[in-house]
Design an enzyme around this catalytic site. Structure first.
Site, PDB file in Angstrom:
ATOM      1  CG  ASP A 102      -9.283  -0.589   4.822  1.00 13.09           C
ATOM      2  OD1 ASP A 102      -9.071  -1.047   3.682  1.00 13.09           O
ATOM      3  OD2 ASP A 102      -8.511  -0.742   5.783  1.00 13.09           O
TER       4      ASP A 102
ATOM      5  CD  GLN B 218      -3.113  -4.459   6.603  1.00 17.62           C
ATOM      6  OE1 GLN B 218      -3.076  -3.524   5.818  1.00 17.62           O
ATOM      7  NE2 GLN B 218      -3.715  -5.601   6.316  1.00 17.62           N
TER       8      GLN B 218
ATOM      9  CE  LYS C 149      -3.662  -2.545   2.259  1.00 19.64           C
ATOM     10  NZ  LYS C 149      -4.277  -2.931   3.536  1.00 19.64           N
TER      11      LYS C 149
END
Ligand code: NAP
Length: 282
Positions: free
Chosen positions: A117, A94, A50
């Protein structure tokens, strides 16, 4: 007949290229914060990717690698700072987080318009309305990969295997929104093959290598394999790729299918977050 392989790498590359071009014409660089707690090796690989993508797209990127023992309150304080930081448009924590931290509490502490997200309760709930703000990146990736085949989703029988809040359920809701007829299978479903064999579109998000065999798939089906399983030093999906590709019409490989598209969708979500930030009072 052998299936056409859906090249997620190629499609993702062209999306990242177009994100990059949009960034060039923006006054302010999109800012993405990547937060990781602990040293989970798989998480480290994902966050590295990412970071690489966001640098390639010329985003402003801040990365936080927090110690495994970081307290919940310290993590919430960091998210609060990132929520208030005008240079940061997207905050990505994460998962999974260490067991002493409440994942839902942490995810929900991200401002919905910075939740790239798409995991906050508000953004997930918005999937039930037509007013999606930021949807989960993997679910958007799945829809885009299906559409990349030229398949019309409306009126198709779509079967989603897996019902997690971050993949299976959002994918099912998005397919429903596009007028497919949906069946969702899970660990308590009896005789999964009975359902998967009728699927024009089959999406598998379970996390069990080779769960879906050739005799469970309808001839000509579009098969999207979300699963990521490590066997030795090899990554495989949930679908028995080599055999299923003999019967499917289209199929995604693992690696090189949903994974790179999910990352591209995160970049697109961050661009969307920049636009959203301009409509929110800071
Ligand atoms: P998850 O939260 O563990 O959910 C797995 C789902 O599979 C659950 O709904 C579970 O049912 C169902 N299931 C388990 N065993 C089953 C069986 N034998 N038959 C049918 N269903 C079964 O996992 P997730 O987060 O959704 O992720 C799924 C997979 O996708 C993982 O391999 C993950 O690494 C991968 N993934 C990939 C990407 C990407 O970008 N490529 C992104 C996210 C996830 P119950 O609800 O009944 O327990």
């Amino acid at each position: 007949m052998s299936a056409k392989i859906i090249d997620g790498n190629k499609i993702a590359k062209s999306i990242i290229e177009s994100v990059k071009n949009k960034v060039k014409s923006m006054k302010e660089k999109p800012g993405l914060a990547l937060v990781m707690v602990g040293n989970n090796p798989a998480s480290e690989v994902y966050v590295n990717f990412k970071e690489k993508d966001s640098k390639e797209a010329e985003f402003y990127c801040e990365r936080y690698n927090l110690d495994e023992k970081t307290g919940e309150m310290d993590l919430l304080k960091l998210i609060n700072e990132l929520n208030r930081n005008p240079k940061i448009h997207g905050v990505l924590v994460q998962l999974p987080l260490p067991k002493h931290i409440d994942e839902k509490l942490v995810t929900d502490s991200i401002l919905p318009h910075k939740d790239v997200d798409g995991f906050t309760s508000l953004n997930l709930g918005n999937l039930l309305s037509e007013k999606t703000i930021l949807a989960p990146a993997t679910a958007i990736a799945v829809i885009k990969l299906i559409e990349s085949t030229g398949t019309r989703i409306e009126g198709k029988n779509a079967v989603v295997v897996g019902r997690s809040n971050i993949v299976g359920k959002p994918v099912a809701l998005m397919l429903l929104e596009k007028n497919a007829t949906i069946t969702v299978c899970h660990s308590k479903t009896k005789n999964i093959a009975e359902y998967t064999k009728k699927a024009d579109i089959l999406v598998v998000a379970v996390g069990k290598a080779n769960l879906i065999k050739k005799d469970m798939v309808k001839e000509g089906a579009v098969v999207i394999d979300v699963g990521i399983n490590r066997i030795g030093n090899k990554l495989v999906g949930d679908v028995d790729f080599e055999n299923v590709k003999e019967i499917a019409g289209f199929i995604t490989p693992v690696p090189g299918g949903v994974g790179p598209m999910t990352r591209a969708m995160l970049m697109e979500n961050t661009l969307k977050a920049v636009e959203l930030s301009s409509r929110v009072l800071q």
